[in-house]
Design an enzyme around this catalytic site. Structure first.
Site, PDB file in Angstrom:
ATOM      1  N   CYS A 253      -5.722  -4.613  -6.154  1.00 35.80           N
ATOM      2  CA  CYS A 253      -5.121  -3.965  -4.981  1.00 35.80           C
ATOM      3  C   CYS A 253      -5.915  -2.720  -4.581  1.00 35.80           C
ATOM      4  O   CYS A 253      -6.086  -1.793  -5.379  1.00 35.80           O
ATOM      5  CB  CYS A 253      -3.674  -3.595  -5.302  1.00 35.80           C
ATOM      6  SG  CYS A 253      -2.939  -2.392  -4.195  1.00 35.80           S
ATOM      7  N   GLY A 254      -6.395  -2.694  -3.331  1.00 34.61           N
ATOM      8  CA  GLY A 254      -7.186  -1.557  -2.853  1.00 34.61           C
ATOM      9  C   GLY A 254      -6.415  -0.258  -2.857  1.00 34.61           C
ATOM     10  O   GLY A 254      -6.951   0.807  -3.212  1.00 34.61           O
ATOM     11  N   HIS A 255      -5.136  -0.297  -2.480  1.00 34.91           N
ATOM     12  CA  HIS A 255      -4.331   0.928  -2.472  1.00 34.91           C
ATOM     13  C   HIS A 255      -4.132   1.450  -3.890  1.00 34.91           C
ATOM     14  O   HIS A 255      -4.082   2.658  -4.116  1.00 34.91           O
ATOM     15  CB  HIS A 255      -2.980   0.662  -1.820  1.00 34.91           C
ATOM     16  CG  HIS A 255      -3.079   0.234  -0.386  1.00 34.91           C
ATOM     17  ND1 HIS A 255      -3.815   0.924   0.548  1.00 34.91           N
ATOM     18  CD2 HIS A 255      -2.532  -0.820   0.268  1.00 34.91           C
ATOM     19  CE1 HIS A 255      -3.718   0.316   1.717  1.00 34.91           C
ATOM     20  NE2 HIS A 255      -2.957  -0.746   1.576  1.00 34.91           N
ATOM     21  N   CYS A 256      -4.002   0.521  -4.855  1.00 35.73           N
ATOM     22  CA  CYS A 256      -3.847   0.927  -6.258  1.00 35.73           C
ATOM     23  C   CYS A 256      -5.120   1.617  -6.754  1.00 35.73           C
ATOM     24  O   CYS A 256      -5.058   2.614  -7.482  1.00 35.73           O
ATOM     25  CB  CYS A 256      -3.547  -0.282  -7.128  1.00 35.73           C
ATOM     26  SG  CYS A 256      -2.076  -1.210  -6.625  1.00 35.73           S
TER      27      CYS A 256
END
Length: 489
Positions: free
Chosen positions: A56-59
């Protein structure tokens, strides 16, 4: 139960706090699994847990901020942890995790959603507020430091047995996640029987005047805690969304543009305080956000967003950006006389494929046809989950072709939802069923397989249509939504 503040126990607590819980090497973030999750969160007065996926990019963006916050909070005896949902699938399902990252605050095992920004200082500030009483009792020696302890601090000068103190306490309990509250019985510097809001911006402080009710105090705090005109970014975007007021964006690309256009817009913002919020937005960083207001990426620019229903009101970029043109749009929004701008792709002709293509201009015709049940996917072309779903969804459309159950899709990046639709899209894909004869929308949270959709429609659709499903051994894609990035705001 609040965390103990007994300093004599801090050393001992630090030694035993994380017994049986392993943190990654050189990390102060705890790794939780099915085996140690319950014992850990139930054993802490307060703990923050991130549920994440490694891809996950946001993670990934949150990870360094989370590490910094963990180190700072460890010194304050507040643990924070993480759960890898690609490994701990059962645990994440038990916790109702549907998107990444999801952050939850646990108080003695009872969860609540984390409401702060995803930056280290915001995480630290948010959790520190959780350890404090909703309303701190102050005295002459502590009031000065307390008033300067956070970006916004509310202090009441109220007798212990007064009705006004009860009102302040009630508001403090409701807003404790966002603000710091204190009370003192009397003060030489503060007006007795009143409330003062201290802030590290604009005029520095505001005094509550007029009625003293929960509603008036809440409005006083909500209005005055937002800068007259701040720079919008990841740390404060959610706050403006939560404020509920229309939001005016001034896009600028250079200091010269800010100097040229800022003063007049700031004067307008001050005049309309409490009715509309205004922000600067750096077009070099967040220029793509202009499309969310139906503006072209040409600077300077100005647009207004109704944060409650998503309606957009751009200032015509064919004209010069003047304060007169800005005021005309702002006045139209506040009076309700200005029609919102609607972004829509062309209505497809023909539109007789197995999956109906819905755009803004044919939404009501297709989705709100009361004779049909409509299963609609709100997607983004770049969304990986949406791409994986596409062939399954086409097969589903073929299965229901010719029935009164419509399978439809809507590119939510290229089209605006009607402003009277009772939801906004928070992640991709979002899948909903609008039942025949009803305005009700039901969320689809089942497996993204043909079997899953057919079983759901057999149960929920008003119109009945039998579809035979061949059971397959293929593993279903986990049910989760990719967060909308709001152009990194």
């Amino acid at each position: 139960m609040r965390l103990s503040s007994a300093l004599a126990l801090v050393g001992l607590a630090a030694t035993s706090l994380f017994a049986g819980v392993q943190a990654a090497e050189n990390s102060d973030v705890l790794d939780l699994t099915q085996k140690n999750f319950a014992s850990t969160v139930n054993g802490e007065d307060l703990i923050l847990v991130e549920f994440f996926a490694p891809w996950c990019g946001h993670c990934k963006a949150l990870a360094p901020e989370y590490e910094v916050a963990a180190t700072q909070l460890k010194a304050k005896n507040i643990p924070i942890a993480k759960v890898d949902c690609t490994v701990e699938t059962d645990l994440c399902q038990e916790q109702g995790i549907q998107g990444y990252p999801t952050l939850k605050v646990f108080r003695n095992g009872t969860p609540s959603d984390y409401q702060g920004a995803r930056k280290a200082d915001a995480i630290v500030s948010y959790l520190q507020k959780q350890t404090q009483p909703a309303l701190t009792i102050l005295n002459a020696e502590t009031v000065a430091d307390f008033s300067a302890s956070d970006k916004v601090v509310i202090v009441g000068v109220l007798p212990a047995d007064s009705e006004k103190r009860k009102i302040l306490l009630s508001v403090a309990n409701k807003l404790r996640d966002d603000f710091t509250f204190g009370v003192i019985e009397e003060s030489e510097d503060l007006k007795a029987g009143g409330v003062v809001l201290y802030k590290k911006f604009d005029e520095g402080k505001n005094l509550l005047e007029g009625d003293f009710t929960e509603e008036s105090l809440t409005e006083f705090i909500t209005v005055n805690s937002v800068p007259i005109m701040d720079e919008i970014g990841p740390n404060n975007y959610a706050k403006y969304m939560d404020a509920g007021l229309p939001l005016g964006y001034l896009f600028v690309s250079t200091p010269e543009q800010r100097t040229q256009y800022g003063p007049e817009v700031e004067a307008l913002a001050k005049e309309l305080r409490g009715k509309m919020n205004f922000v600067y937005i750096d077009s070099a960083k967040f220029g793509a956000h202009a499309s969310n207001l139906n503006l072209k990426e040409s600077w300077p620019a100005f647009g207004v967003q109704n944060v409650q229903n998503g309606a957009k009101y751009p200032v015509d970029q064919a004209q010069d950006l003047s304060i007169e043109n800005i005021k005309a749009v702002v006045d139209g929004v506040l009076s309700g006389k200005l029609e919102p701008s609607i972004k829509s792709e062309a209505v497809p002709e023909p539109n007789d494929g197995p999956v109906k293509v819905v755009v803004a201009h044919n939404y009501k015709e297709i989705v709100e046809d009361q004779s049909k049940d409509v299963l609609i996917e709100f997607y983004a072309p770049w969304c990986g989950h949406c791409k994986n779903l596409a062939p399954i969804y086409e097969e589903l459309g073929e299965a229901y072709k010719g029935s009164d159950i419509v399978i439809a899709k809507f590119d939510a990046t290229a089209n605006d939802l009607p402003t009277d639709v009772p939801f906004q899209i928070q992640g991709f894909p979002t899948i909903k069923l609008r039942k025949a004869g009803s305005s009700e929308y039901i969320d689809y949270n089942g497996e993204r397989t043909k079997d899953g959709f057919v079983e759901f429609l057999a149960k929920e659709a008003v119109n009945k249509f039998e579809v035979k499903v061949e059971k397959k051994e293929a593993e279903a894609e986990p049910v989760q939504a990719e967060d909308i990035e709001h152009d990194e705001l």
